[in-house]
Design an enzyme around this catalytic site. Structure first.
Site, PDB file in Angstrom:
ATOM      1  N   GLU A  67       0.829  -1.207   0.000  1.00 22.07           N
ATOM      2  CA  GLU A  67       0.000   0.000   0.000  1.00 22.07           C
ATOM      3  C   GLU A  67       0.870   1.266   0.000  1.00 22.07           C
ATOM      4  OE1 GLU A  67      -2.183  -3.427   1.488  1.00 22.07           O
ATOM      5  OE2 GLU A  67      -0.316  -2.511   2.137  1.00 22.07           O
ATOM      6  N   ARG A 271       8.449 -13.468   0.247  1.00 20.13           N
ATOM      7  CA  ARG A 271       7.674 -12.288   0.635  1.00 20.13           C
ATOM      8  C   ARG A 271       8.079 -11.806   2.018  1.00 20.13           C
ATOM      9  NH1 ARG A 271       5.051  -7.866  -1.158  1.00 20.13           N
ATOM     10  NH2 ARG A 271       3.253  -7.328   0.124  1.00 20.13           N
ATOM     11  N   GLU A 313      15.084  -5.234  -2.341  1.00 19.74           N
ATOM     12  CA  GLU A 313      16.002  -5.489  -3.453  1.00 19.74           C
ATOM     13  C   GLU A 313      15.348  -6.156  -4.656  1.00 19.74           C
ATOM     14  OE1 GLU A 313      20.489  -5.606  -2.053  1.00 19.74           O
ATOM     15  OE2 GLU A 313      19.486  -7.499  -1.569  1.00 19.74           O
ATOM     16  N   ASN A 337       1.756  -8.080  -7.021  1.00 24.62           N
ATOM     17  CA  ASN A 337       1.705  -7.081  -8.080  1.00 24.62           C
ATOM     18  C   ASN A 337       2.755  -7.358  -9.156  1.00 24.62           C
ATOM     19  OD1 ASN A 337       1.494  -4.771  -9.602  1.00 24.62           O
ATOM     20  ND2 ASN A 337       2.289  -3.403  -8.037  1.00 24.62           N
ATOM     21  N   PRO A 338       2.344  -7.579 -10.432  1.00 23.17           N
ATOM     22  CA  PRO A 338       3.324  -7.885 -11.488  1.00 23.17           C
ATOM     23  C   PRO A 338       3.879  -6.658 -12.196  1.00 23.17           C
ATOM     24  CG  PRO A 338       1.123  -8.103 -12.386  1.00 23.17           C
ATOM     25  CD  PRO A 338       0.951  -7.697 -10.924  1.00 23.17           C
ATOM     26  N   GLU A 340       5.795  -3.976 -11.502  1.00 22.13           N
ATOM     27  CA  GLU A 340       7.203  -3.600 -11.433  1.00 22.13           C
ATOM     28  C   GLU A 340       8.052  -4.513 -12.301  1.00 22.13           C
ATOM     29  OE1 GLU A 340       8.111  -3.655  -7.273  1.00 22.13           O
ATOM     30  OE2 GLU A 340       7.549  -1.552  -7.002  1.00 22.13           O
TER      31      GLU A 340
END
Length: 434
Positions: A67, A271, A313, A337-338, A340
């Protein structure tokens, strides 16, 4: 206000006030688990060592890393208006990301525990001019106390998942009493907008997903060069933001693919970095070799896996990747989230569980910008095809970039929706200088 609240919220407020004496025990336990910063535990009680800056102050709240990063581009636009920003979040990892990725004039605070006393202390100190809540982190006392002070509140990048929606519908009076306190709800999609409307939001506007407008994450050039030198000539799969249960499937996929691509290196970026050592032990127990980034290992020719158990990183490893597997999708977490990875030119493979980003993945899949793997066999097949076919990788990257470009624009639409509030703040700033 209390008399107009449903029974659930009246009980919640009484209980959250009554448990204040338990706060020290809770903080002590969370400190032991590494979930609190010992130097900043006062912030959880609404106590701050930072001084409120003069003039208008926009308060932005997000639950954690995702977020906070989603709001990065919006924060830059607001800073350009010379309005100070107070950013709150609830996790140690998000605080570290803010320190690493955001300008030093962004004030970060841990969000106070949701007790009326702590919330009041927080609001008394900071006196925000405008509150922007990101996605769906809806703490009742935080919302109700802000509304009681007539603080304008806007829900931005609003998301209501397919799991949360039916649960909230069963307690409609509760959620509508909270959502109804927001002036505006800016939803990520038409589906989210319909759900927020059904749950009692008064003014819902579909602005799109701010995560589609995020900048590509940075990477330290020296660290990147070191990794490129250590892995030059090797095919590399980066498994990004993996969750428990996925590493075992990736391990088996690696075993199979190594027969066709003997120098294959699989990089696992969990994660939650604190799982790194445990993942490395699982890999070692299978007879394969793994390096651990937190121990400052560098991949060698003998390394099968490299576990990147460090924070912030991903930009480094997306740049290193030949292919990216997006984690949280082979298990029922809902996907990561893809965007980036797409912006850094990495072809994407994902599992079936992507309900956190349904619209994005559907658009990517239908355009040939990502590949879905529902089973272990499909995972091996999709990864193997991309490893073997550079032209297919290039075609998929181009398709994904077109999709992201078409779906973008949420930042501009969000700013347009916020303009009446920003105009008022600019007028107040002008009056202050008069």
């Amino acid at each position: 206000m209390a008399n107009s609240l449903p029974m659930t919220l009246r009980v919640y407020r009484k209980l959250s006030f009554a448990v204040v004496p338990l706060a020290p025990a809770l903080i002590k336990r969370r400190l032991k688990l590494g979930k609190e910063d010992p130097a900043r535990v006062g912030e959880r009680r609404g106590v701050s060592n930072d001084v409120r800056p003069r003039g208008p102050l926009i308060w932005i709240h997000g639950a954690s890393v995702g977020e906070v990063l989603a709001a990065a581009a919006l924060i830059e636009k607001l800073r350009a208006l010379n309005i100070r920003i107070l950013l709150t979040s609830g996790t140690v990892t998000s605080a570290a990301i803010v320190a690493r990725r955001f300008p030093p004039d962004i004030i970060h605070q841990y969000v106070p525990y949701d007790s009326p006393r702590f919330v009041a202390r927080f609001l008394d100190h900071w006196r925000p001019s405008l509150a922007l809540f990101i996605e769906s982190d809806l703490w009742p006392n935080l919302i109700l106390s802000s509304a009681a002070r007539r603080l304008p509140m806007v829900l931005i990048n609003g998301r209501m998942s397919h799991r949360s929606f039916p649960r909230w519908r069963r307690v409609y009076a509760t959620i509508s009493a909270l959502l109804g306190r927001f002036d505006v709800c800016l939803a990520q999609s038409e589906v989210d907008a319909a759900r927020f409307t059904a749950l009692g939001s008064r003014n819902v506007v579909t602005t799109g997903n701010l995560k589609l407008d995020v900048s590509a994450p940075p990477a330290d050039p020296a660290k990147l060069e070191r990794l490129v030198s250590a892995t030059r000539g090797r095919p590399i799969i980066v498994a990004a933001s993996t969750h428990p249960g996925e590493e075992e499937m990736l391990l088996e996929a690696h075993r199979t693919l190594k027969g066709l691509f003997p120098s294959l290196l699989t990089v696992i970026v969990p994660r939650h970095p604190d799982r790194g050592a445990a993942i490395a032990r699982v890999i070692a127990a299978s007879g394969l070799k793994a390096g651990l980034r937190s121990r400052e290992d560098v991949p060698t020719a003998a390394s099968d896996f490299y576990v990147a158990d460090t924070l912030g990183e991903l930009g480094l490893f997306y740049r290193l990747a030949g292919i990216v597997f997006m984690g949280g999708s082979l298990v029922e977490h809902g996907g990561q989230n893809p965007i980036e990875a797409v912006k850094l030119g990495a072809p994407i493979v994902h599992g079936p569980h992507v309900f956190n980003f349904t619209d994005v993945y559907e658009a990517l899949d239908s355009a040939g910008g990502a590949r879905r793997a529902d089973t272990q066999e499909a995972l091996v097949k999709q990864l193997g095809q991309l490893l073997a076919d550079p032209a297919a990788r290039d075609s998929q990257i181009r398709a994904a970039e077109r999709v992201v470009e078409q779906l973008g624009g949420a930042l501009e639409r969000t700013l347009a929706a916020l303009e009446p509030y920003l105009l008022q703040l600019r007028l107040e700033m002008g009056a202050g200088h008069a």
